[in-house]
Design an enzyme around this catalytic site. Structure first.
Site, PDB file in Angstrom:
ATOM      1  CB  ALA A  43      21.199  82.861  12.987  1.00 23.85           C
ATOM      2  CG  HIS A 272       8.393  70.875  21.092  1.00 24.25           C
ATOM      3  ND1 HIS A 272       9.147  71.581  20.396  1.00 24.25           N
ATOM      4  CD2 HIS A 272       8.067  72.389  21.667  1.00 24.25           C
ATOM      5  CE1 HIS A 272       9.517  72.235  19.958  1.00 24.25           C
ATOM      6  NE2 HIS A 272       9.121  73.098  20.118  1.00 24.25           N
ATOM      7  NE  ARG A 375       4.814  62.835  38.807  1.00 29.41           N
ATOM      8  CZ  ARG A 375       3.344  63.454  39.982  1.00 29.41           C
ATOM      9  NH1 ARG A 375       2.513  64.029  39.654  1.00 29.41           N
ATOM     10  NH2 ARG A 375       3.644  62.924  41.595  1.00 29.41           N
TER      11      ARG A 375
END
Length: 796
Positions: A43, A272, A375
């Site tokens: 936060a 991710h 890539r």
């Protein structure tokens, strides 16, 4: 006659009509944002700044806000912490200092702190919000609850919100959740079920902040705006490989409690990098702005992912990590962590577009640079007559061709999209502009002038982007439950297989040289530079595997070949090829029966990549055993054979004989007579049902093939192929019987790994007791039995 239900319904209808009138007049309504964990690190660093940015963007458009920081911290102390955070907020560069002070003052007046510990606290917050909306004469548009708290607190907070703090009819609710979303597939399922009992799927926004990074958020729009140019390039016919990389220079100091539980794969790759992979690999929806279409196409990618195995990854750990863990978590002096801080993983997408294209996912801490990029490297089939000095960047087909989404940091210092000039000039949406990089800069071995380079006109923090999308209800940048569970289902088997794997140690920083470089071959990753290993710890230089020659001895009255794993596999592969050549000379065919599991994977890869004289056209491949699952299932032995061998060699399809475990849309049903059918095929094609070579393994309980201790079938008797039960899943199996195995001209038993040392020692001492130890029943009647053991299984 009193009809309270009727009047209540009429009142609600009138209120909804008035609400519609207000909306029709262009009034935007009131939005309450509740930040849970408002005094925490996330936060402080990102979320309050993101909320301030939301206020700056939307307040001038008629929206009305209130911001509620909440935590377990006592009210007075929490107010002081939040006040300091708000005072440190920054404005965009184009805002003057006086105007910034004014805007911060407005935001501070709209922000307040609440201690939220009990259900009563949430009910009081609900009353405060309702009173505020009523006092200002507004209607309530919706509420955002941002969970910046540990996942173990999710269920209790969700229960309190659902029971005491939901907005009224006509107002929306958006609940924002931060990772980690579970530790494995099972825990993710449980967390999803807990949250699903309080919130609807459309109310939940799971944050992966990398989806808010500008270069990542540009992947689908870039593909969409350049469909015509990319349609012919974005496939296995032109793409050589895809690299998805996130490197960090910082280590895990101060976060070892989190890292010991999660490690680099759970922290970065499972979320991710996997999300980025789906954006690159998915079939492009007709409408890339449709969250439903994007989710549907992401799930198709997950369905096409080839299952990961132990050999799919390489692991590393920076040398100071264990010491940091001992210090921060008060571990004993001799404690050594197995948690990886570096990982490289090879992923394959087995569909028509991407089959055979390696996707390399890599991340680590304490590396040489901080950088992130995707890539896409295209194949180069050109041969240029002129020297390289005469190659023109925009014309020469001999220059590397690539598309790069540069996520941030690194040599470029920020987000960018790069396309080789010898490919095409891309179109990018509004907000991006073509830019020149620093003179002399090189990227992936080429000068930056070889690329069209595009950068955002205004860089934005990922959390500011995502908070804006939450406010506008754009779910395409967030993780849906189905996608989350599909990702965990993909990664959990690999994580389980690596749980006891010792990572390679590296110094950290730029000093590790080529120690972490890795390469792929035959569906498996390995480090390019082999580390020396010690047979017996002690002073002096450590012997390398090549210092130990292949040793020959006896084991259970049969020949024993023992060596380091690499040399052992090379020796076995050579022996298999020699047996094949002899069989083809003798009878024109070579019948080879192969077992499944993880042990023969290295052999399959060695045969596929290093034995070009192997008579594959004359080879028949049979299975020793099979799990009762569809042949395309990752658990299938045939699928392992297909992945690691068959797709790399030219065996005629009519010479490949999978076990018929899936007949009449049923699995291993007795009445389908699959075992009998396989025995009939063997009798019809293999002379005297005598295989030229059978490759077996040995389980830690002494089982071989799928013949387990106390098995009621397959250890003796007439049936050549039997159905058996495994003590572990998948339980139902099909297997060659011991009588059939013992008809073979040659049987090779491959035993590898330290975990096999105990059973190897035990079996060396027992007699012929196949009901206790089925492997002891392997005794070719007129053939030869040869044992192949690596040093770890032989010596421990």
């Amino acid at each position: 006659m009193r009809r309270p239900g009727f009047w209540r319904m009429l009142l609600v209808a009138v209120c909804m009509a008035l609400l519609g009138c207000l909306r029709a007049q262009g009034l935007q309504g009131h939005v309450s944002v509740v930040l849970l964990g408002a005094t925490g690190d996330l936060a402080k660093k990102y979320l309050w700044q993101g909320l301030f940015q939301l206020y700056l963007e939307e307040a001038g458009k008629g929206h009305n806000f209130s911001f509620h920081g909440a935590a377990l911290t006592a009210t007075e102390q929490g107010q002081e912490v939040v006040a300091k955070i708000l005072e440190a907020l920054s404005c965009p560069k184009d805002v003057t200092p006086d105007r910034c002070t004014e805007l911060k003052g407005q935001f501070q007046r709209l922000s307040q702190y609440h201690q939220l510990k009990t259900t009563e606290d949430y009910a009081a917050l609900n009353k405060d919000i309702e009173a505020l909306v009523q006092r200002q004469g507004l209607w309530e548009a919706g509420r955002i609850f941002y969970f910046s708290v540990p996942p173990f607190a999710y269920a209790d907070i969700a229960r309190s919100i659902n029971g005491s703090c939901r907005p009224g009819p006509g107002a929306w609710l958006r609940v924002v959740l931060e990772k980690p979303f579970g530790h494995n597939h099972q825990s993710a399922q449980q967390l999803a079920a807990d949250l699903g009992s309080f919130f609807h799927e459309e109310e939940m926004y799971r944050v992966d902040h990398y989806l808010g990074k500008q270069a990542v958020a540009q992947i689908l729009p870039f593909r969409d705006q350049n469909r015509k140019a990319l349609d012919g390039l974005w496939s296995r016919h032109h793409v050589e490989r895809v690299e998805i990389v996130l490197k960090e220079t910082v280590d895990a100091e101060g976060r070892t409690s989190f890292y010991e539980e999660y490690g680099v794969i759970r922290d970065v790759l499972q979320n991710h990098l996997t999300e980025i992979l789906t954006l690159v690999a998915m079939e492009l929806p007709f409408d890339v702005g449709s969250s439903e279409a994007v989710l549907r196409h992401k799930l198709q990618v997950f369905q096409a992912l080839r299952g990961l195995r132990r050999g799919s990854a390489v692991l590393g750990q920076y040398q100071a990590y264990s010491e940091q863990v001992r210090r921060e978590l008060h571990k004993p002096a001799g404690f050594l962590s197995l948690t990886p801080t570096f990982a490289g993983v090879l992923v394959h997408v087995d569909n028509l577009r991407w089959e055979g294209v390696p996707f390399l996912l890599m991340s680590g801490k304490a590396l040489d640079e901080r950088a992130g990029y995707v890539r896409v490297l295209l194949r180069n089939r050109a041969c240029c007559v002129q020297s390289e000095a005469r190659w023109a960047a925009e014309q020469s087909a001999c220059l590397p061709r690539q598309v790069v989404f540069h996520i941030g940091h690194g040599a470029l210092g920020g987000p960018a999209v790069l396309v080789s000039r010898n490919l095409f000039r891309p179109a990018l949406p509004r907000g991006w502009e073509e830019a020149a990089g620093p003179p002399g800069l090189r990227l992936f071995g080429r000068p930056l002038s070889d690329f069209h380079v595009y950068r955002p006109e205004r860089e934005q923090d990922a959390y500011s982007v995502l908070i804006s999308r939450i406010f506008h209800g754009r779910k395409d940048s967030f993780i849906a439950t189905e996608s989350l569970l599909a990702s965990w289902a993909f990664w959990t088997p690999l994580l389980d297989s690596l749980a006891r794997e010792a990572p390679r140690l590296y110094p950290g920083g730029a000093d590790h040289g080529h120690l972490l470089d890795f390469e792929f071959s035959g569906g498996q990753l390995s480090f390019s530079v082999q580390q020396a290993e010690q047979l017996v710890p002690g002073p002096g230089s450590a012997p390398t595997p090549s210092d130990f020659q292949v040793l020959k001895a006896t084991y259970r009255d049969g020949p024993l070949v023992t060596a380091w794993a690499e040399e052992l596999i090379a020796k076995l592969a050579g022996d298999v090829e020699a047996a094949a050549v002899r069989a083809v000379r003798r009878s024109g065919q070579f019948h080879l029966a192969l077992s499944g599991g993880s042990s023969p994977v290295a052999l399959f890869q060695q045969l596929a990549m290093g034995h070009y004289a192997f008579p594959w056209a004359r080879t028949h491949l049979w299975l020793v055993d099979e799990r009762c699952v569809p042949l395309w299932d990752p658990e299938s032995n045939f699928q392992g054979l297909q992945t690691h061998l068959l797709q790399h060699v030219r065996v005629p399809h009519y010479n490949v004989h999978p076990m018929p475990v899936h007949r009449h849309r049923r699995l291993c049903a007795e009445e389908d007579r699959g075992a009998e059918a396989y025995a009939e095929d063997i009798a019809a094609l293999v002379a005297n049902s005598s295989f030229d070579l059978v490759l077996l393994g040995m389980g830690a309980d002494g089982h071989t093939a799928s013949l387990f201790p106390q098995s009621p079938a397959g250890l003796e008797g007439e049936p050549l192929v039997v159905l058996t039960e495994s003590p572990s899943g998948p339980r139902r199996r099909m297997s060659l019987s011991l009588p059939l195995i013992n008809r073979a001209r040659r049987v090779a038993v491959l035993v590898m790994g330290r975990l096999k040392r105990e059973i190897a020692l035990l079996v060396s001492r027992v007699g012929h007791e196949p009901r206790k130890w089925p492997i002891s029943g392997v005794r070719p009647a007129s053939g030869q039995l040869v044992w192949y053991m690596d040093y770890e299984a032989f010596l421990g």
